[in-house]
Design a protein around this motif. Structure first.
Motif, mmCIF file in Angstrom:
data_model
loop_
_atom_site.group_PDB
_atom_site.id
_atom_site.type_symbol
_atom_site.label_atom_id
_atom_site.label_comp_id
_atom_site.label_asym_id
_atom_site.label_seq_id
_atom_site.Cartn_x
_atom_site.Cartn_y
_atom_site.Cartn_z
ATOM 1 N N ALA A 195 -14.458 30.490 5.659
ATOM 2 C CA ALA A 195 -15.351 31.479 6.272
ATOM 3 C C ALA A 195 -14.912 32.903 5.995
ATOM 4 O O ALA A 195 -13.761 33.166 5.647
ATOM 5 C CB ALA A 195 -15.409 31.260 7.774
ATOM 6 N N CYS A 196 -15.849 33.821 6.156
ATOM 7 C CA CYS A 196 -15.516 35.247 6.039
ATOM 8 C C CYS A 196 -14.941 35.725 7.371
ATOM 9 O O CYS A 196 -15.095 35.073 8.402
ATOM 10 C CB CYS A 196 -16.755 36.048 5.638
ATOM 11 N N SER A 197 -14.298 36.877 7.342
ATOM 12 C CA SER A 197 -13.644 37.375 8.560
ATOM 13 C C SER A 197 -14.671 37.770 9.621
ATOM 14 O O SER A 197 -14.397 37.674 10.813
ATOM 15 C CB SER A 197 -12.738 38.553 8.231
ATOM 16 N N ILE A 198 -15.866 38.188 9.192
ATOM 17 C CA ILE A 198 -16.881 38.603 10.181
ATOM 18 C C ILE A 198 -17.343 37.382 10.992
ATOM 19 O O ILE A 198 -17.381 37.422 12.221
ATOM 20 C CB ILE A 198 -18.112 39.248 9.485
ATOM 21 N N CYS A 199 -17.684 36.293 10.298
ATOM 22 C CA CYS A 199 -18.117 35.083 11.012
ATOM 23 C C CYS A 199 -16.984 34.525 11.872
ATOM 24 O O CYS A 199 -17.186 34.171 13.030
ATOM 25 C CB CYS A 199 -18.573 34.014 10.025
ATOM 26 N N ASN A 200 -15.796 34.471 11.278
ATOM 27 C CA ASN A 200 -14.674 33.826 11.952
ATOM 28 C C ASN A 200 -14.093 34.675 13.084
ATOM 29 O O ASN A 200 -14.025 34.235 14.229
ATOM 30 C CB ASN A 200 -13.588 33.517 10.910
ATOM 31 N N ASN B 271 -17.965 30.924 -1.252
ATOM 32 C CA ASN B 271 -18.739 31.590 -0.205
ATOM 33 C C ASN B 271 -18.453 31.079 1.202
ATOM 34 O O ASN B 271 -18.077 29.928 1.382
ATOM 35 C CB ASN B 271 -20.232 31.428 -0.499
ATOM 36 N N CYS B 272 -18.684 31.973 2.153
ATOM 37 C CA CYS B 272 -18.533 31.619 3.563
ATOM 38 C C CYS B 272 -19.482 30.469 3.885
ATOM 39 O O CYS B 272 -20.663 30.513 3.561
ATOM 40 C CB CYS B 272 -18.861 32.831 4.435
ATOM 41 N N MET B 273 -18.965 29.428 4.514
ATOM 42 C CA MET B 273 -19.793 28.259 4.815
ATOM 43 C C MET B 273 -20.786 28.538 5.948
ATOM 44 O O MET B 273 -21.704 27.765 6.161
ATOM 45 C CB MET B 273 -18.907 27.059 5.139
ATOM 46 N N TRP B 274 -20.592 29.646 6.639
ATOM 47 C CA TRP B 274 -21.553 30.038 7.675
ATOM 48 C C TRP B 274 -22.646 30.942 7.103
ATOM 49 O O TRP B 274 -23.814 30.600 7.138
ATOM 50 C CB TRP B 274 -20.863 30.779 8.828
ATOM 51 N N CYS B 275 -22.247 32.095 6.556
ATOM 52 C CA CYS B 275 -23.249 33.117 6.217
ATOM 53 C C CYS B 275 -23.471 33.257 4.714
ATOM 54 O O CYS B 275 -24.305 34.048 4.289
ATOM 55 C CB CYS B 275 -22.845 34.467 6.810
ATOM 56 N N SER B 276 -22.690 32.534 3.892
ATOM 57 C CA SER B 276 -22.795 32.571 2.438
ATOM 58 C C SER B 276 -22.262 33.857 1.801
ATOM 59 O O SER B 276 -22.417 34.063 0.609
ATOM 60 C CB SER B 276 -24.239 32.337 1.961
ATOM 61 N N GLY C 127 -28.137 35.825 11.617
ATOM 62 C CA GLY C 127 -29.279 36.661 11.249
ATOM 63 C C GLY C 127 -28.914 38.142 11.195
ATOM 64 O O GLY C 127 -29.802 38.989 11.156
ATOM 65 N N ARG C 128 -27.618 38.447 11.175
ATOM 66 C CA ARG C 128 -27.217 39.862 11.211
ATOM 67 C C ARG C 128 -27.762 40.622 10.005
ATOM 68 O O ARG C 128 -27.984 40.045 8.941
ATOM 69 C CB ARG C 128 -25.704 40.015 11.353
ATOM 70 N N ASP C 129 -27.956 41.937 10.211
ATOM 71 C CA ASP C 129 -28.729 42.747 9.266
ATOM 72 C C ASP C 129 -28.288 42.639 7.805
ATOM 73 O O ASP C 129 -29.120 42.459 6.925
ATOM 74 C CB ASP C 129 -28.699 44.224 9.687
#
Ligand SMILES: [Zn+2]
Length: 223
Positions: free
Chosen positions: A82-87, A48-53, A147-149
């Motif tokens: 990380a995922c591409s959205i966070c990164n 999992n992404c270490m930022w958003c899971s 906190g994105r939707d």
């Protein structure tokens, strides 16, 4: 290998360009796969992404961006999975420093800075010393948009499911239908949750242990 590359960057006349070049080369190199695999393994069973899971992670992320910290471009301790959205969409090259420095999800105890509230929202903790919400947590929430939707919806749904499972397990344990071994097995399964493992981390191994029905479940186990 990483140390060699770091040395090459520090000896280069244009460290920023060299850092970028080294990282681009590494991404397609065979030796770097070992680094990627080790990093992914640190991100739990779902990688999992270490930022958003999110379990759609695929990026080696630099905690301190390589554009401003070229000497850390090839440093293991600066890497996150990380995922591409966070990164790529949100964090990019941002790195507020000082009182608003981003929380490092690997090196720091995240539940000292955040908590998950009654409706499943990831929130900054109240900092008693300053009498305000923790600034580093607020900064991290804002820069990486934690906190994105879609993430919030997934976290809320996972929290509901986990609480329902825990309440059901507690009822069965108290009525003697299942024993301690079975309860521990269930908890172990919940920790493996590939979708939003931060929820199980908060309620099973973080401050959420003190909330119902987890508190009662731990009390039953320790009785
Ligand atoms: Zn992410």
């Amino acid at each position: 290998m990483l140390a060699d590359k770091t040395l090459e960057i520090s000896e280069s006349a244009d460290a920023k360009a060299e850092a970028k070049r080294q990282f681009e080369n590494a991404r397609s190199a065979q030796w770097f796969k070992v680094v990627v695999d080790a990093l992914r393994a640190m991100a739990g069973s779902g990688g999992n992404c270490m930022w958003c899971s999110s379990n759609e992670s695929s990026h080696v992320e630099h905690y301190r961006p390589k554009s401003t910290f070229p000497q850390l471009s090839m440093a293991w301790e600066n890497y996150l999975w990380a995922c591409s959205i966070c990164n790529s969409t949100y964090k990019k090259d941002q790195f507020p420093d000082g009182a608003e420095q981003l929380i490092n999800p690997v090196d720091e105890p995240v539940w000292d800075f955040f908590y998950i509230d009654d409706v499943g929202l990831l929130t900054a903790r109240f900092d008693v010393a300053t009498g305000a919400l923790d600034r580093r947590a607020l900064s991290t929430l804002q820069v990486v948009k934690l906190g994105r939707d879609d993430v919030a919806a997934r976290r809320r749904s996972q929290m509901k499911q986990l609480k329902t499972s825990a309440a059901d397990t507690l009822a069965r344990a108290q009525s003697g239908q299942i024993d301690k071994v079975e309860v521990l097995q269930r908890m172990s399964d919940w920790r493996q949750n590939a979708l939003q493992p931060d929820v199980s981390s908060f309620f099973l191994d973080g401050p959420g242990k003190n909330e119902s029905p987890f508190r009662e479940l731990f009390e039953w186990l320790n009785a």
